[in-house]
Scaffold this motif. Structure first.
Motif, short mmCIF file in Angstrom:
data_model
loop_
_atom_site.label_atom_id
_atom_site.label_comp_id
_atom_site.label_asym_id
_atom_site.label_seq_id
_atom_site.Cartn_x
_atom_site.Cartn_y
_atom_site.Cartn_z
N GLY A 96 -7.49 -6.94 3.08
CA GLY A 96 -8.59 -7.55 2.35
C GLY A 96 -8.54 -7.30 0.86
N LEU A 97 -8.06 -6.13 0.48
CA LEU A 97 -8.00 -5.79 -0.94
C LEU A 97 -6.80 -6.40 -1.64
CD1 LEU A 97 -9.04 -2.02 -0.85
CD2 LEU A 97 -10.32 -3.88 -1.91
N THR A 98 -5.76 -6.75 -0.89
CA THR A 98 -4.53 -7.23 -1.52
C THR A 98 -4.27 -8.72 -1.30
OG1 THR A 98 -3.23 -6.58 0.43
CG2 THR A 98 -3.42 -4.97 -1.35
N THR B 66 -4.94 2.85 -18.89
CA THR B 66 -4.66 3.69 -17.73
C THR B 66 -4.02 2.84 -16.64
OG1 THR B 66 -6.93 3.27 -16.96
CG2 THR B 66 -6.53 5.36 -18.09
N ILE B 67 -3.32 3.51 -15.73
CA ILE B 67 -2.86 2.88 -14.49
C ILE B 67 -3.85 3.27 -13.41
CG2 ILE B 67 -1.08 2.78 -12.72
CD1 ILE B 67 0.99 3.29 -14.79
N GLU B 68 -4.56 2.31 -12.89
CA GLU B 68 -5.56 2.57 -11.86
C GLU B 68 -5.35 1.64 -10.69
OE1 GLU B 68 -9.61 3.07 -13.07
OE2 GLU B 68 -9.06 3.15 -15.18
N LYS B 69 -5.63 2.14 -9.50
CA LYS B 69 -5.55 1.34 -8.29
C LYS B 69 -6.69 1.72 -7.36
CE LYS B 69 -0.57 1.04 -8.83
NZ LYS B 69 0.78 1.49 -8.41
N PRO B 70 -7.14 0.80 -6.53
CA PRO B 70 -8.19 1.15 -5.56
C PRO B 70 -7.68 2.19 -4.57
CG PRO B 70 -7.94 -1.24 -5.73
CD PRO B 70 -6.77 -0.62 -6.44
N TRP B 71 -8.51 3.17 -4.27
CA TRP B 71 -8.18 4.21 -3.30
C TRP B 71 -9.10 4.09 -2.10
CZ3 TRP B 71 -4.29 7.77 -3.09
CH2 TRP B 71 -3.50 7.90 -4.22
N GLU C 187 -0.22 -1.78 -4.72
CA GLU C 187 -1.45 -2.36 -5.26
C GLU C 187 -2.69 -1.57 -4.84
OE1 GLU C 187 -1.75 -6.48 -4.27
OE2 GLU C 187 0.14 -7.03 -5.26
N VAL C 188 -2.59 -0.87 -3.74
CA VAL C 188 -3.73 -0.10 -3.23
C VAL C 188 -3.18 1.15 -2.56
CG1 VAL C 188 -3.75 -1.32 -1.02
CG2 VAL C 188 -5.84 -0.22 -1.83
N ALA D 176 0.83 -1.21 0.00
CA ALA D 176 0.00 0.00 0.00
C ALA D 176 0.86 1.25 0.00
CB ALA D 176 -0.92 0.00 1.22
N ALA D 177 0.35 2.28 -0.64
CA ALA D 177 0.93 3.62 -0.57
C ALA D 177 0.00 4.49 0.27
CB ALA D 177 1.11 4.22 -1.95
#
Length: 469
Positions: free
Chosen positions: A408-410, A306-311, A237-238, A201-202
């Motif tokens: 949970g998201l990763t 596009t480069i997209e990631k869940p926020w 990843e998120v 995560a970032a």
């Protein structure tokens, strides 16, 4: 708009001491448009030069009498009517010149100044804008309204507007320069925000502690660059968006998601009009649409990679105004039980970004109108607040809750996250819907930004005149 070249207008201008021959020459120079840009450009630029000369002969805005203000308004309205007619015929052609027929991408903050070079008078030049540095918002001449008219015309065009929207979704050069540092050290700290990689995560932390993490010209660039870095780093990843700890005595030592636009800076003339478009076409739209690249088609179109990631947004204490708008662009909202949301657009006198378009999708039309037009507060831990917030936790449990949502998201990978985001977005808010909305927004927000009602609201509800910058 109809040209204002009436005898009554000329009499009004002469009545405040403007030379009658100069006024008549100005009135007679008002051009009608043709289909030939090469023919129209010098004619319209000459008319706008005459308009500016007349305005320069009046006292500065702060020292004008009522009659002089009316005279200035008549000149400006006539000049703006000419700009609208010019742009209706030549907006795409001007954009082609500015971008080499779409061979290069130009961000809005550069586009509005380069337009003044290509067509003098179409927008104010940088020197004219700089001359108003340090001037209170109420004492400015409203020159940037012409930037709003120009951007509205460009965004209204499907061809030019899509290209401009894509320009604002490209990674910033500053982010590309910092990417190696971020990949190696896992942290970058800038004015307005920091980004730190923790595992997969970032964490982007919003920081303007003196002003309750409010947004202004000192925070915008840093925030967008940190968002870019979170999206560019392949190990991430998120991403998590969270407010930093603030200094305000009432909330000292607490995290605050954000207080929206910096109203003190707004009152003191420190937030330029183009800031609004930089923000919403830039970093906020990157949260929603991800990053685009020059060789690709615009997002959501065939070939538009596009480069997209869940926020994830972590809301603590409150999310006011622009910070509430951000929640409508992210994938998951985690909120502290004692936090609340407001959109005080009525008391600020401006349009709350894309909230007018997005909030009804979350809470329905009537509640959205109540929140935007009547400043209805939404407590996060309420039936209405939970229409925006996915999960509500005790304030002391926020750190653990963030870790749990990230895990949970990763834990099973996020391969399909970008595909699912696009599939939802293409129905809810295709790029052309976004573009059309901001074509109207650019014009209306420009007038709001220089409205006397804005100043009145800031003095009445914010006591802005007595606050220190």
């Amino acid at each position: 708009m109809k040209p204002q070249s009436s005898t009554a207008t000329q009499a009004r201008l002469s009545g405040v001491g403007l030379d009658s021959d100069e006024v008549e020459a100005w009135s007679g120079a008002e051009p009608g448009p043709t289909s030939d840009l090469a023919l129209d450009q010098p004619r319209f630029s000459g008319y706008w030069e005459k308009s500016n000369r007349l305005l320069a002969r009046l006292p500065p805005p702060a020292r004008r009498s009522d009659a002089e203000r009316e005279a200035a308004q008549a000149i400006q309205e006539a000049a703006r009517g000419a700009r609208v007619r010019f742009l209706s015929n030549h907006g795409d052609a001007v954009y082609d010149v500015l971008t080499g027929r779409h061979a290069r991408f130009v961000r809005v903050e550069n586009l509005v100044t380069e337009a003044a070079r290509v067509v003098p008078g179409l927008t104010p030049d940088p020197q004219t804008i700089a001359a108003e540095d340090g001037v209170l918002q109420k004492d400015k001449a409203g020159l940037e309204i012409d930037q709003g008219l120009f951007l509205a015309a460009i965004l209204r065009s499907e061809r030019s507007g899509r290209h401009l929207c894509q320009a604002m979704l490209l990674p910033r050069p500053e982010a590309q320069d910092l990417l190696r540092q971020f990949e190696e050290t896992g942290r970058v700290e800038l004015a307005g925000a920091s980004v730190e990689r923790r595992g997969k995560a970032a964490f982007v932390t919003l920081t303007n502690p003196r002003f309750l993490n409010a947004e202004d010209s000192t925070t915008l660039d840093g925030t967008e660059i940190c968002v870019d870095l979170a999206l560019l780093d392949r190990r991430v990843e998120v991403a998590v968006l969270r407010g930093g700890v603030v200094e305000h005595p009432k909330y000292q030592g607490r995290r605050v998601f954000g207080a929206g636009i910096n109203l003190t800076h707004l009152y003191h003339g420190r937030i330029p009009f183009v800031w609004y478009l930089q923000r919403d076409l830039g970093f906020v739209n990157k949260l929603y649409r991800g990053l685009s690249f020059p060789d690709d088609a615009p997002p959501d179109e065939f070939g538009g990679a596009t480069i997209e990631k869940p926020w994830i947004a972590a809301v603590e204490t409150f999310a006011i105004g622009g910070h509430c708008q951000i929640l409508l662009a992210v994938d998951y909202v985690l909120a502290a039980r004692d936090a609340y949301l407001t959109l005080p657009a009525r008391k600020e006198g401006i349009i709350p970004g894309a909230a007018n378009m997005r909030l009804p999708r979350f809470v329905g039309d009537r509640l959205a109108r109540q929140a935007i037009q009547y400043e209805r507060r939404l407590d996060c831990d309420s039936p209405e607040g939970r229409l925006v917030c996915d999960q509500v936790v005790e304030p002391a449990e926020m750190d653990a809750a963030i870790d749990q949502v990230v895990a949970g998201l990763t834990s099973s990978g996020v391969v399909s996250a970008a595909s699912n985001r696009r599939a939802i977005r293409v129905i809810q808010e295709p790029l052309d819907a976004f573009r059309s909305y901001f074509a109207v927004y650019a014009r209306e927000q420009a007038y709001c930004h220089f409205s006397p009602a804005l100043i009145g609201n800031l003095e009445r509800y914010w006591n802005a005149a007595s606050r220190k910058v």
